[in-house]
Structures are given as structure tokens and as C-alpha cells.
Write a protein that holds these residues in place. Structure first.
Motif, PDB file in Angstrom:
ATOM      1  N   LEU A  42       0.839  -1.197   0.000  1.00 32.03           N
ATOM      2  CA  LEU A  42       0.000   0.000   0.000  1.00 32.03           C
ATOM      3  C   LEU A  42       0.873   1.246   0.000  1.00 32.03           C
ATOM      4  O   LEU A  42       1.826   1.349   0.774  1.00 32.03           O
ATOM      5  CB  LEU A  42      -0.916   0.007   1.223  1.00 32.03           C
ATOM      6  N   HIS A  61      -2.238   5.849  -0.807  1.00 28.04           N
ATOM      7  CA  HIS A  61      -3.610   5.362  -0.869  1.00 28.04           C
ATOM      8  C   HIS A  61      -4.510   6.184   0.050  1.00 28.04           C
ATOM      9  O   HIS A  61      -4.041   6.931   0.903  1.00 28.04           O
ATOM     10  CB  HIS A  61      -3.672   3.895  -0.460  1.00 28.04           C
ATOM     11  N   LEU A 112      -8.349   5.496  -7.674  1.00 30.53           N
ATOM     12  CA  LEU A 112      -7.430   5.648  -6.547  1.00 30.53           C
ATOM     13  C   LEU A 112      -7.274   4.332  -5.791  1.00 30.53           C
ATOM     14  O   LEU A 112      -8.210   3.540  -5.689  1.00 30.53           O
ATOM     15  CB  LEU A 112      -7.945   6.726  -5.592  1.00 30.53           C
ATOM     16  N   THR A 113      -6.094   4.105  -5.249  1.00 37.09           N
ATOM     17  CA  THR A 113      -5.843   2.965  -4.384  1.00 37.09           C
ATOM     18  C   THR A 113      -6.363   3.286  -2.983  1.00 37.09           C
ATOM     19  O   THR A 113      -6.187   4.396  -2.494  1.00 37.09           O
ATOM     20  CB  THR A 113      -4.339   2.658  -4.311  1.00 37.09           C
ATOM     21  N   PHE A 114      -6.999   2.306  -2.341  1.00 34.82           N
ATOM     22  CA  PHE A 114      -7.555   2.561  -1.019  1.00 34.82           C
ATOM     23  C   PHE A 114      -7.519   1.287  -0.190  1.00 34.82           C
ATOM     24  O   PHE A 114      -7.357   0.180  -0.707  1.00 34.82           O
ATOM     25  CB  PHE A 114      -8.995   3.087  -1.112  1.00 34.82           C
ATOM     26  N   ALA A 130      -0.263   6.851   3.639  1.00 40.01           N
ATOM     27  CA  ALA A 130      -1.564   7.246   3.088  1.00 40.01           C
ATOM     28  C   ALA A 130      -1.540   8.696   2.618  1.00 40.01           C
ATOM     29  O   ALA A 130      -0.879   9.546   3.216  1.00 40.01           O
ATOM     30  CB  ALA A 130      -2.655   7.047   4.135  1.00 40.01           C
TER      31      ALA A 130
END
Length: 396
Positions: free
Chosen positions: A249, A252, A274-276, A315
């Protein structure tokens, strides 16, 4: 993201290359190129298109570069998997293998090896610039350590013993022959090119011992390597993500909680490309995420450890929407403590909760019920809801 084209611009492409996934993908590409160019070099031989390199490099060196290039490629695959887990050891191994791949590509003296040379050299600065993303320490279990020691011990025993008894074997003359004999015997391949003299009981008994111990050590080693993969698959089936799956990750959006707003939030994130990741204590809610290969942690979003596992340190933003203002406040406090610089957006049930969540550390707080009421009234009066949305967002 470039709004005009709907895809990353050059700056975003370079930033993506420096993320965990980008670096792992680059290492894996070099590994595949290394294997492919090695195979081509083995079958085609040198054909230098850029100078007298082919004539300057002896044929035996070119052939050796082909075979060793394939080995380097497979070693790079292993180091890429270590990178995927965020291991510092994997980073060091990849950093050492990249220049080696470039040198082997040059020695192969083939027009097909030039992409390997270029990509290997490009990978070095990428690895150096992204080194801070690979800081996990290699932690081996007792079983894995025992398996490695057993495998190495059997190879050492067979090599030394075979060389000591070389006069009682047909085909063992050097220490390399003894190692080769031990490897093919313990792996049960047994080509039959090296055999003990039937008149020598010591050589026969020694061969039997190498076979039994080798099979046992290989079995233990395979179990130690495959076991964690099976455990990770079982954990995924039960709705739990392993640390190696969460390790990639990067940049994200972290969604804390699962409630009425979660599905619209997820739909918006997917639409935006988007990556989450999701952290929720509702274990039943994790099943569809796991089935869709979405990173999810089944735990209390107000605890520190789940947020660390979900890589809050990497993040780009945090969205808090647990359907409970008290839990939201605790989640915001925890997230703010772990990442003082991250942007946190939360939802609230009323105006009073909005103020409390702001004080807890949220950068922006939206009240869906308040926003919905204003929109309904504006739409009923004049059909224009855009102005009221802009005003409420400015107030928030």
C-alpha cells in the motif's frame, strides 16, 4: 492525475515509479528480461550491434553470461518478492543484482540485451530514491531456520563425504563433482552419471544416507516455504489480509469504519482510479472486500496497530465514516497522532458533532443529513443545488 487526459502526467508517472508497487514492478520486469535475454543469448550466441564488443568477449564468457544471466533473473524474482514484503534485505539484494544484470547483458553482446542493460541501470537510482519504503526486518521462524540449516548441512555432508570417498565412486574427481552428486541425489533427480562402486559397501551406504537425509531436508524446506503461503491464503478466505499483502500500500486513501456512507465512498474512489484500504471491526463487511482483492483490516479503526498495518504512514488521505461520532472522534485522534501531516475528512450526524470532530483533529467534517436537507429544500424551491453545496463546503 491529469484531468484533461484522465491519466497520470509525467510527474505522476515518476512518483508512481518510486512507490512500492512501482519499484517491485520494475524489479520484476528486469528479472523477466534477464531470463529472456539469457535464453536468447544461449541459442543465438553473440551478435554485437554496437562496436567490437562481440569480438572482444571470448565465446566462453558470452555463454557463461547467458547461463548466469538466467540464474540472476530467477534470483531477482526472489528479491522482488522480498521487496513486495517491504524487506530491507530484499532491497539490498535487488540493489546488488541490478548492476550484475547490466554487466551480464553487456557480456552477452546481443542486440536483445540492450533493453536489459538500460532498465537495470535505471533501476539503481529508483531503488536508491525509494529506499525508505523498504524498512521491514527479515524475521524467520524457528522452522524456517531449521529447514535452511538442515538443507545446508546435508549439502555440506554429502559434498565432503563424496569427495573423501571419491576413489570409490565413478565420476567424482573434484569438489564440484561431489557437490553435483549430492545435489542430484538429495533432490531425487539421479541422472546416473555418478554412481558408487558396487564393490564398496561404504560408498553404497553413504549414497543411501545422502538420499534419505536429502529428501527429508528438501521436504522440510518446501514445507517451510509453502506453509506461509497456504496460511496467507487461508487468512484471506477468512476475511483477513496478511502483512505482506498490505505492505505494498502506498499513496492510498485510508477509509476508517464501515457504515451507510462506505459504499458511495468506495464507488467514488474506484471511479477516480485511486488505491484505497479499509479498516473496520465489522468482520462480515470484510468479505466482499477480500473477494475483490481490496486491502482490508478487520479491527477497531480507533486502535493504533490496525492503522499501522494499513500503512497510514504512506496514506495520502484518511476518510472517517463509522456511523458513530464517538468512534469517529477516537479514530481521528489516533490517525492524527500517527500521521500529523495527513489530511483527515470525517462525516458527522449533526452540527454539534461537526465541531467536536474538528476539535479532534479533522481537517474537514461533512454532515450528510444537514447537506441533504439543504439540497432538498433548494431543489424544491428553484432546482439549483450547486450553490448551496459550495456554500456548505466553504462553511465546513
Amino acid at each position: 492525475m491529469s484531468e484533461a487526459a484522465g491519466r497520470p502526467d509525467s510527474a505522476t508517472d515518476w512518483r508512481y515509479l518510486l512507490t512500492t508497487r512501482g519499484t517491485v514492478g520494475l524489479a520484476m520486469t528486469v528479472a523477466l528480461l534477464s531470463v529472456a535475454t539469457a535464453v536468447v543469448a544461449i541459442f543465438t550466441g553473440p551478435s554485437d550491434p554496437y562496436g567490437p564488443l562481440a569480438s572482444a568477449v571470448p565465446t566462453v564468457v558470452t555463454e557463461a553470461a547467458g547461463f548466469t544471466g538466467a540464474l540472476t533473473g530467477f534470483a531477482t524474482v526472489a528479491s522482488a518478492f522480498a521487496l513486495r514484503r517491504g524487506l530491507r534485505a530484499g532491497w539490498w539484494a535487488t540493489l546488488l543484482l541490478m548492476p550484475l544484470s547490466a554487466v551480464q547483458g553487456l557480456l552477452q553482446a546481443s542486440p536483445y540485451s540492450m533493453p536489459l542493460v538500460v532498465l537495470s541501470l535505471v533501476s539503481v537510482p529508483v531503488l536508491i530514491l525509494s529506499r525508505h519504503r523498504f524498512d521491514a526486518q527479515l524475521s524467520l521462524t524457528t522452522t524456517q531456520l531449521a529447514a535452511g540449516a538442515a538443507l545446508a548441512g546435508v549439502q555440506l555432508y554429502g559434498t565432503i563425504g563424496g569427495y573423501h570417498l571419491r576413489e570409490q565412486f565413478d565420476g567424482i574427481d573434484t569438489i564440484l563433482d561431489a557437490f553435483y552428486f549430492t545435489l542430484i541425489t538429495s533432490s531425487t533427480v539421479g541422472y546416473g552419471d555418478i554412481t558408487p562402486n558396487q564393490s564398496s559397501e561404504a560408498a553404497v551406504l553413504f549414497t543411501m544416507s545422502v538420499l534419505v537425509l536429502g529428501v527429508a531436508s528438501f521436504g522440510i524446506a518446501v514445507g517451510a516455504l509453502v506453509g506461509p503461503a497456504i496460511q496467507a491464503r487461508i487468512s484471506k478466505t477468512l476475511g483477513k489480509m496478511s502483512d505482506s499483502q498490505l505492505q505494498t500500500l502506498d499513496d492510498h486513501v485510508l477509509v476508517l469504519g464501515y457504515g451507510d456512507l462506505t459504499e458511495p465512498i468506495i464507488e467514488e474512489l474506484v471511479e477516480a482510479g485511486l488505491t484505497f484500504a479499509v479498516v473496520t471491526r465489522d468482520e462480515e463487511a470484510t468479505e466482499p472486500f477480500v473477494a475483490a482483492d481490496v486491502p482490508v483490516v478487520a479491527a477497531d479503526p480507533s486502535d493504533e496497530e490496525p492503522l499501522r498495518r494499513a500503512r497510514i504512514d504512506r496514506a495520502r488521505a484518511v476518510v472517517v465514516a463509522t456511523n458513530d461520532d464517538a468512534t469517529d472522534a477516537l479514530a481521528i485522534l489516533t490517525a492524527r497522532e500517527l500521521r500529523p501531516d495527513v489530511r483527515i475528512v470525517a462525516s458527522a450526524t449533526d452540527r454539534e458533532s461537526t465541531r467536536k470532530l474538528h476539535r479532534a483533529g479533522a481537517d474537514a467534517v461533512i454532515s450528510p443529513s444537514q447537506l441533504g436537507g439543504h439540497l432538498l429544500v433548494r431543489s424544491a424551491l428553484d432546482g439549483d443545488s450547486s450553490a448551496i453545496v459550495d456554500r456548505i463546503l466553504r462553511e465546513e
